[in-house]
Design a protein around this motif. Structure first.
Motif, short mmCIF file in Angstrom:
data_model
loop_
_atom_site.label_atom_id
_atom_site.label_comp_id
_atom_site.label_asym_id
_atom_site.label_seq_id
_atom_site.Cartn_x
_atom_site.Cartn_y
_atom_site.Cartn_z
N MET A 1 -40.13 -65.97 -14.07
CA MET A 1 -38.68 -65.99 -14.25
C MET A 1 -38.31 -65.23 -15.52
O MET A 1 -38.97 -65.36 -16.55
CB MET A 1 -38.17 -67.43 -14.33
CG MET A 1 -36.66 -67.53 -14.47
SD MET A 1 -36.09 -69.24 -14.41
CE MET A 1 -36.45 -69.64 -12.70
N ASP A 2 -37.27 -64.41 -15.44
CA ASP A 2 -36.83 -63.62 -16.59
C ASP A 2 -36.33 -64.52 -17.71
O ASP A 2 -35.63 -65.50 -17.48
CB ASP A 2 -35.69 -62.68 -16.18
CG ASP A 2 -36.15 -61.57 -15.27
OD1 ASP A 2 -37.27 -61.08 -15.47
OD2 ASP A 2 -35.38 -61.19 -14.36
N ARG A 3 -36.71 -64.17 -18.93
CA ARG A 3 -36.13 -64.80 -20.10
C ARG A 3 -34.83 -64.08 -20.44
O ARG A 3 -34.75 -62.86 -20.35
CB ARG A 3 -37.10 -64.75 -21.28
CG ARG A 3 -38.37 -65.57 -21.07
CD ARG A 3 -39.36 -65.33 -22.20
NE ARG A 3 -39.79 -63.94 -22.24
CZ ARG A 3 -40.51 -63.42 -23.22
NH1 ARG A 3 -40.86 -64.16 -24.25
NH2 ARG A 3 -40.87 -62.15 -23.18
N VAL A 4 -33.85 -64.84 -20.89
CA VAL A 4 -32.50 -64.28 -21.09
C VAL A 4 -32.05 -64.55 -22.52
O VAL A 4 -32.11 -65.68 -23.00
CB VAL A 4 -31.50 -64.91 -20.10
CG1 VAL A 4 -30.11 -64.33 -20.33
CG2 VAL A 4 -31.97 -64.71 -18.68
N GLY A 26 -39.17 -57.00 -21.97
CA GLY A 26 -39.02 -57.66 -20.68
C GLY A 26 -37.93 -58.70 -20.60
O GLY A 26 -37.81 -59.37 -19.56
N TRP A 27 -37.14 -58.86 -21.65
CA TRP A 27 -36.04 -59.81 -21.60
C TRP A 27 -34.85 -59.21 -20.85
O TRP A 27 -34.65 -57.99 -20.86
CB TRP A 27 -35.57 -60.15 -23.01
CG TRP A 27 -36.48 -61.03 -23.80
CD1 TRP A 27 -37.69 -60.68 -24.35
CD2 TRP A 27 -36.26 -62.39 -24.16
NE1 TRP A 27 -38.22 -61.75 -25.02
CE2 TRP A 27 -37.37 -62.82 -24.93
CE3 TRP A 27 -35.22 -63.30 -23.92
CZ2 TRP A 27 -37.47 -64.10 -25.44
CZ3 TRP A 27 -35.31 -64.58 -24.44
CH2 TRP A 27 -36.44 -64.98 -25.19
N LYS A 28 -34.06 -60.05 -20.22
CA LYS A 28 -32.72 -59.67 -19.81
C LYS A 28 -31.80 -59.99 -20.98
O LYS A 28 -31.85 -61.09 -21.52
CB LYS A 28 -32.29 -60.44 -18.56
CG LYS A 28 -33.03 -60.03 -17.30
CD LYS A 28 -32.61 -60.89 -16.12
CE LYS A 28 -31.19 -60.56 -15.64
NZ LYS A 28 -31.11 -59.26 -14.95
N GLU A 50 -31.33 -54.68 -16.97
CA GLU A 50 -31.76 -55.58 -18.03
C GLU A 50 -30.73 -55.79 -19.12
O GLU A 50 -30.88 -56.67 -19.96
CB GLU A 50 -33.07 -55.07 -18.66
CG GLU A 50 -32.97 -53.77 -19.43
CD GLU A 50 -33.22 -52.53 -18.58
OE1 GLU A 50 -33.57 -51.49 -19.16
OE2 GLU A 50 -33.08 -52.63 -17.35
N ALA A 75 -27.12 -63.96 -15.48
CA ALA A 75 -28.58 -64.08 -15.50
C ALA A 75 -29.11 -65.41 -14.98
O ALA A 75 -30.31 -65.53 -14.73
CB ALA A 75 -29.09 -63.87 -16.93
#
Length: 250
Positions: A1-4, A26-28, A50, A75
């Motif tokens: 899962m993307d970190r935001v 790699g963060w949003k 992103e 997000a």
């Protein structure tokens, strides 16, 4: 899962460096700024989805509530907040000429802004056991003449940080960074040429150089990472060693 992450004041300067660093890791990243043109240009430069630019003023609670809400809508979650937005120039002129309006505007943006963003982000950060990084300054620790308003806000940020860390722990960690001289001239959204700094500028620092936005961005990224889970309530001075250097006039 993307970190935001949500970065305030993210269109220029140190904030821009943090936005780009986190996106590359790699963060949003949602970011807000009052400069709509530069913010939209930065968001449009993203290769994928992103980055998300949200115009607004952190001194406005209505803007802050909307920015946090739209970040989570975009997000789906919120893992970190970087409270970077601020009025950067420290000089306010002689204190006897400093108007209440000028004083209050500094407090509204530099100190009340981080409070408001934190207030509205806390429910989402609790859900993810997230982290907050506030941007203070070495001017919370030392001063030049005629900088009362700026210094007061940055000293307030240091105190706000440890108060929040105690109140919000253990679910949310809160730290702050106090940058020294960071050369942000090439990070102001202006493609114009920048004159190089002098050798004397660099060599007055015990570290041998003036700082860059990347120096602050990498520290912020560490503080919101799982590697920093035992760190909260702290003020990290990133100034090339200048606050530890005795300076006397010849």
């Amino acid at each position: 899962m993307d970190r935001v992450a949500l970065v305030t004041g993210g269109a220029k300067g140190i904030g821009r460096g943090i936005v780009l660093h986190l996106a590359a890791a790699g963060w949003k990243v949602a970011f807000c700024d009052t400069d709509r043109v530069v913010g939209e240009q930065l968001a449009a430069s993203a290769e994928h989805d992103e980055l998300c630019f949200l115009p607004g003023d952190v001194a406005s609670e209505a803007d802050v509530e909307r920015i946090v809400r739209e970040t989570v809508a975009w997000a789906g979650r919120l893992d970190a907040v970087i409270n970077n937005a601020g009025i950067a120039g420290p000089e306010n002129g002689p204190v006897e000429d400093l108007s209440l309006e000028q004083w209050q505007r500094r407090l509204d943006v530099n100190l009340t802004g981080p409070f408001l963003v934190t207030k509205h982000a806390v429910p989402h950060l609790r859900a993810t056991k997230g982290a907050i990084v506030n941007m203070a300054s070495t001017r919370a620790l030392q001063s030049e003449p005629d900088t009362e308003a700026y210094a007061a806000t940055k000293g307030g940020i240091v105190a706000l940080t440890h108060a929040l860390a105690v109140s919000l722990g253990p679910e949310i960690r809160v730290n702050c960074i106090s940058p020294g001289w960071i050369d942000t001239r090439a990070w102001q959204g202006d493609a114009g040429s920048v004159e190089p700094l002098s050798e004397e500028d660099h060599l007055q620092h015990p570290a041998g150089r003036v700082g860059t936005p990347g120096d602050i961005a990498s520290l912020a990224a560490y503080l919101i990472s799982p590697e920093a889970l035992f760190i909260t309530g702290q003020n990290f001075v990133a100034d090339g060693g200048m606050v530890r250097k005795m300076i006397y006039e010849d």
